[in-house]
Scaffold this motif. Structure first.
Motif, PDB file in Angstrom:
ATOM      1  N   ARG A  25       0.823  -1.207   0.000  1.00  0.00           N
ATOM      2  CA  ARG A  25       0.000   0.000   0.000  1.00  0.00           C
ATOM      3  C   ARG A  25       0.859   1.259   0.000  1.00  0.00           C
ATOM      4  NH1 ARG A  25      -4.493   1.003   4.647  1.00  0.00           N
ATOM      5  NH2 ARG A  25      -5.123  -1.053   3.893  1.00  0.00           N
ATOM      6  N   VAL A  26       1.941   1.263   0.742  1.00  0.00           N
ATOM      7  CA  VAL A  26       2.703   2.503   0.951  1.00  0.00           C
ATOM      8  C   VAL A  26       4.091   2.489   0.328  1.00  0.00           C
ATOM      9  CG1 VAL A  26       1.447   2.905   3.100  1.00  0.00           C
ATOM     10  CG2 VAL A  26       3.697   1.820   3.192  1.00  0.00           C
ATOM     11  N   ASN A  27       4.488   1.394  -0.361  1.00  0.00           N
ATOM     12  CA  ASN A  27       5.814   1.411  -0.968  1.00  0.00           C
ATOM     13  C   ASN A  27       5.939   2.484  -2.044  1.00  0.00           C
ATOM     14  OD1 ASN A  27       4.340   0.199  -3.032  1.00  0.00           O
ATOM     15  ND2 ASN A  27       5.425  -1.756  -2.948  1.00  0.00           N
ATOM     16  N   VAL A  28       4.809   3.052  -2.458  1.00  0.00           N
ATOM     17  CA  VAL A  28       4.844   4.166  -3.398  1.00  0.00           C
ATOM     18  C   VAL A  28       5.578   5.357  -2.802  1.00  0.00           C
ATOM     19  CG1 VAL A  28       2.629   5.170  -2.667  1.00  0.00           C
ATOM     20  CG2 VAL A  28       3.424   5.477  -5.033  1.00  0.00           C
ATOM     21  N   SER A  29       5.637   5.449  -1.451  1.00  0.00           N
ATOM     22  CA  SER A  29       6.362   6.563  -0.824  1.00  0.00           C
ATOM     23  C   SER A  29       7.854   6.460  -1.096  1.00  0.00           C
ATOM     24  CB  SER A  29       6.089   6.590   0.684  1.00  0.00           C
ATOM     25  OG  SER A  29       6.641   5.461   1.335  1.00  0.00           O
ATOM     26  N   PHE A  30       8.375   5.239  -1.257  1.00  0.00           N
ATOM     27  CA  PHE A  30       9.778   5.073  -1.632  1.00  0.00           C
ATOM     28  C   PHE A  30       9.953   5.146  -3.140  1.00  0.00           C
ATOM     29  CE2 PHE A  30      10.588   3.856   2.664  1.00  0.00           C
ATOM     30  CZ  PHE A  30      11.927   4.191   2.856  1.00  0.00           C
ATOM     31  N   ALA A  31       9.024   4.539  -3.883  1.00  0.00           N
ATOM     32  CA  ALA A  31       9.097   4.623  -5.338  1.00  0.00           C
ATOM     33  C   ALA A  31       9.107   6.082  -5.794  1.00  0.00           C
ATOM     34  CB  ALA A  31       7.913   3.883  -5.952  1.00  0.00           C
ATOM     35  N   LYS A  32       8.411   6.930  -5.056  1.00  0.00           N
ATOM     36  CA  LYS A  32       8.326   8.365  -5.352  1.00  0.00           C
ATOM     37  C   LYS A  32       9.693   9.009  -5.501  1.00  0.00           C
ATOM     38  CE  LYS A  32       6.989  12.590  -2.811  1.00  0.00           C
ATOM     39  NZ  LYS A  32       8.339  13.091  -2.453  1.00  0.00           N
ATOM     40  N   LEU A  33      10.673   8.560  -4.722  1.00  0.00           N
ATOM     41  CA  LEU A  33      11.987   9.194  -4.725  1.00  0.00           C
ATOM     42  C   LEU A  33      12.679   9.084  -6.074  1.00  0.00           C
ATOM     43  CD1 LEU A  33      13.220   7.993  -1.206  1.00  0.00           C
ATOM     44  CD2 LEU A  33      12.102  10.155  -1.799  1.00  0.00           C
ATOM     45  N   GLN A  34      12.274   8.120  -6.910  1.00  0.00           N
ATOM     46  CA  GLN A  34      12.810   7.999  -8.266  1.00  0.00           C
ATOM     47  C   GLN A  34      11.732   8.198  -9.333  1.00  0.00           C
ATOM     48  OE1 GLN A  34      14.559   4.098  -8.522  1.00  0.00           O
ATOM     49  NE2 GLN A  34      16.502   4.748  -7.600  1.00  0.00           N
ATOM     50  N   MET A  35      10.527   7.742  -9.040  1.00  0.00           N
ATOM     51  CA  MET A  35       9.461   7.680 -10.041  1.00  0.00           C
ATOM     52  C   MET A  35       9.042   9.058 -10.523  1.00  0.00           C
ATOM     53  SD  MET A  35       5.886   5.551  -9.749  1.00  0.00           S
ATOM     54  CE  MET A  35       5.283   6.575  -8.409  1.00  0.00           C
ATOM     55  N   LEU A  36       9.018  10.047  -9.638  1.00  0.00           N
ATOM     56  CA  LEU A  36       8.571  11.379 -10.035  1.00  0.00           C
ATOM     57  C   LEU A  36       9.446  11.940 -11.146  1.00  0.00           C
ATOM     58  CD1 LEU A  36       6.750  11.160  -7.533  1.00  0.00           C
ATOM     59  CD2 LEU A  36       7.308  13.547  -7.019  1.00  0.00           C
ATOM     60  N   ALA A  37      10.757  11.770 -11.004  1.00  0.00           N
ATOM     61  CA  ALA A  37      11.667  12.270 -12.043  1.00  0.00           C
ATOM     62  C   ALA A  37      11.533  11.451 -13.325  1.00  0.00           C
ATOM     63  CB  ALA A  37      13.103  12.243 -11.535  1.00  0.00           C
ATOM     64  N   ASP A  38      11.454  10.117 -13.200  1.00  0.00           N
ATOM     65  CA  ASP A  38      11.384   9.253 -14.379  1.00  0.00           C
ATOM     66  C   ASP A  38      10.122   9.495 -15.199  1.00  0.00           C
ATOM     67  OD1 ASP A  38      13.761   8.171 -13.584  1.00  0.00           O
ATOM     68  OD2 ASP A  38      12.970   6.182 -13.085  1.00  0.00           O
ATOM     69  N   LEU A  39       8.998   9.746 -14.518  1.00  0.00           N
ATOM     70  CA  LEU A  39       7.712   9.906 -15.213  1.00  0.00           C
ATOM     71  C   LEU A  39       7.276  11.365 -15.314  1.00  0.00           C
ATOM     72  CD1 LEU A  39       5.675   6.903 -13.701  1.00  0.00           C
ATOM     73  CD2 LEU A  39       7.159   6.955 -15.716  1.00  0.00           C
ATOM     74  N   SER A  40       8.139  12.289 -14.862  1.00  0.00           N
ATOM     75  CA  SER A  40       7.841  13.733 -14.898  1.00  0.00           C
ATOM     76  C   SER A  40       6.537  14.052 -14.160  1.00  0.00           C
ATOM     77  CB  SER A  40       7.777  14.236 -16.348  1.00  0.00           C
ATOM     78  OG  SER A  40       9.004  14.009 -17.015  1.00  0.00           O
ATOM     79  N   LEU A  41       6.413  13.533 -12.933  1.00  0.00           N
ATOM     80  CA  LEU A  41       5.228  13.759 -12.113  1.00  0.00           C
ATOM     81  C   LEU A  41       5.516  14.838 -11.071  1.00  0.00           C
ATOM     82  CD1 LEU A  41       4.175  10.042 -11.407  1.00  0.00           C
ATOM     83  CD2 LEU A  41       3.488  11.509 -13.309  1.00  0.00           C
ATOM     84  N   SER A  42       4.520  15.662 -10.775  1.00  0.00           N
ATOM     85  CA  SER A  42       4.666  16.679  -9.731  1.00  0.00           C
ATOM     86  C   SER A  42       4.309  16.092  -8.371  1.00  0.00           C
ATOM     87  CB  SER A  42       3.739  17.862 -10.021  1.00  0.00           C
ATOM     88  OG  SER A  42       2.368  17.469  -9.868  1.00  0.00           O
ATOM     89  N   GLU A  43       4.601  16.844  -7.318  1.00  0.00           N
ATOM     90  CA  GLU A  43       4.225  16.413  -5.971  1.00  0.00           C
ATOM     91  C   GLU A  43       2.709  16.293  -5.856  1.00  0.00           C
ATOM     92  OE1 GLU A  43       6.078  15.583  -3.422  1.00  0.00           O
ATOM     93  OE2 GLU A  43       8.101  16.293  -3.887  1.00  0.00           O
ATOM     94  N   THR A  44       1.974  17.167  -6.519  1.00  0.00           N
ATOM     95  CA  THR A  44       0.508  17.115  -6.478  1.00  0.00           C
ATOM     96  C   THR A  44      -0.007  15.847  -7.142  1.00  0.00           C
ATOM     97  OG1 THR A  44       0.408  19.539  -6.541  1.00  0.00           O
ATOM     98  CG2 THR A  44      -1.615  18.335  -7.087  1.00  0.00           C
ATOM     99  N   VAL A  45       0.576  15.504  -8.290  1.00  0.00           N
ATOM    100  CA  VAL A  45       0.184  14.270  -8.974  1.00  0.00           C
ATOM    101  C   VAL A  45       0.488  13.062  -8.101  1.00  0.00           C
ATOM    102  CG1 VAL A  45       0.708  12.751 -10.932  1.00  0.00           C
ATOM    103  CG2 VAL A  45       0.383  15.200 -11.307  1.00  0.00           C
TER     104      VAL A  45
END
Length: 442
Positions: free
Chosen positions: A50-70
């Motif tokens: 459920r929450v491993n996305v909080s760690f994936a976020k540390l790389q995924m946002l840059a890779d997929l060009s996602l904002s903090e809001t997204v």
């Protein structure tokens, strides 16, 4: 599993059960040792997925060009699917039994968790998170309902604490594990570290989900590790406890003001909980820690300390037969810790100390809280009420990360979001203190 699960069985049990308090304590310890390890493992893998996305976020946002809001919306949209399917799922579990339905839930969500590795942008990220919520709907309230069929109300805060201690333990395991997977496998076979994270941890859930079908038991009569005398004693004690609870129809539950008030209270509690779990790695990085492995290790510290506190606080609540004040004090502790962790972000160790206080308060609330509604009613009404309270409360899982992400994008700071979470937790303290003062209710 070292808790004695003592709770004054004589207070509710029938004549024969009341004459055997030592026998009952031994019986419930035996039940805990046979039932809880697998449920504990199941909740660990559920919470990690459920929450491993909080760690994936540390790389995924840059890779997929996602904002903090997204990211915040994607993390939270899980709970919209969860909300829509929670009550139907729990009613199905009540009808078909935990063995089949919990296994179905776990296998489905593990597959969708693995598929999250193929997210390409905001739309696919949102869709996969929503479907993950649909798949997992009913798991937690289903387990709470399942435990209510095996343990009487005066032992329930402790037994729910033993189950829910999986939340901080999942943080202690999931943080270092997630950091290690992302560092160790990142780039292998042309997959990013965050993609390996979803794949490896999702496959772990799949194995546990298949095992659930063979491990869980639905009825006392089918249990092979209880003697005939133990089965009789357990059935008598549970029947005596059940006789103290009101029976409600599903329709009555939806019209019950207290159920909705408990849902609002759990919403406030969950605001703090999901604020902590979805933003803990970010808060540690804001305190000056850059290495992913070190972030994972440090995130385990608040989780481990709060795991011990959860059991001790729940045990005290059962023994004192008092839950309102326990919940209120923990809400205030959580609020103070979250605020202090951000205000002291320039001082790593003071910030970590504040996060430990926040984790102790926030993680200790729910086991005591769930002792309140499960002592109020039984049957299909209980299944609907537990699911309704949990689904309303878990809407905070949508609101909390989205609003914090929006505020962080708008202000560049975590403080406004933490102030919002602190207000929600203090609001929860006010709500719980406004509940009736009868010990049977709180």
């Amino acid at each position: 599993m070292s808790t004695s699960l003592s709770g004054g069985a004589q207070a509710h049990a029938g004549p024969q059960a009341a004459q055997n308090p030592a026998q009952l304590d031994t019986l419930y310890r035996k039940l805990a040792w046979h039932i809880m390890p697998f449920l504990f493992l199941s909740f660990i893998v559920a919470y990690i997925d459920r929450v491993n996305v909080s760690f994936a976020k540390l790389q995924m946002l840059a890779d997929l060009s996602l904002s903090e809001t997204v990211y915040g919306l994607g993390a939270g949209i899980f709970f919209l699917g969860y909300f829509l399917f929670e009550v139907p799922s729990n009613l199905i579990l009540h009808r078909v039994g935990a063995r089949i339905w919990i296994a179905r839930i776990m296998v489905t969500w593990s597959i969708i968790s693995c598929l999250t590795m193929f997210a390409q942008g905001p739309a696919s990220f949102y869709a996969l998170r929503f479907l993950l919520g649909v798949a997992e709907a009913g798991f937690f309230p289903g387990i709470v309902l399942y435990l209510a069929t095996w343990f009487p109300s005066n032992r329930r805060s402790q037994i729910i604490a033993l189950f829910m201690v999986a939340i901080p333990v999942s943080g202690a395991i999931g943080g270092p594990l997630s950091g290690w997977i992302m560092e160790r496998f990142g780039g292998a076979h042309d997959l990013a570290g965050w993609q390996w994270l979803f794949l490896v941890e999702g496959l772990g859930s799949l194995v546990v989900g298949i095992a659930a079908f063979f491990v869980l038991q639905d009825r006392i009569e089918t249990v092979k590790w209880l003697s005939a005398d133990e089965k009789r004693l357990l059935a008598q004690d549970l029947a005596a406890d059940d006789s103290t609870r009101a029976r409600h129809s599903v329709r009555q539950v939806f019209g019950d003001r207290k159920v909705w008030l408990l849902g609002l209270l759990y919403f406030c509690i969950a605001m703090g909980n999901y604020g902590l779990v979805f933003w803990l790695p970010t808060m540690i990085r804001a305190a000056g820690v850059a290495n992913l492995g070190n972030i994972g290790l440090l995130s385990a510290v608040p989780s481990l300390v709060s795991a011990v506190a959860m059991i001790l606080i729940a045990r005290h609540a059962d023994r004192s037969n008092e839950r309102r004040i326990h919940v209120a004090v923990c809400c205030v502790l959580g609020a103070a810790g979250m605020l202090a962790s951000v205000l002291l972000a320039q001082h790593l160790w003071w910030s970590m100390a504040a996060l430990i206080v926040a984790a102790i308060g926030i993680n200790s609330i729910a086991p005591v809280f769930w002792g309140i509604p499960t002592a109020m009613m039984s049957g299909a009404g209980a299944a609907a009420a537990i699911a309704l309270i949990n689904s309303v409360g878990n809407l905070a899982g949508f609101v909390s990360p989205y609003v914090i992400g929006f505020l962080k994008d708008s202000t560049g700071q975590l403080l406004p979001g933490m102030i919002m979470l602190a207000c929600a937790l203090v609001g929860g303290a006010v709500i719980v203190m406004s509940l009736g003062t009868k010990r049977s209710q709180a």
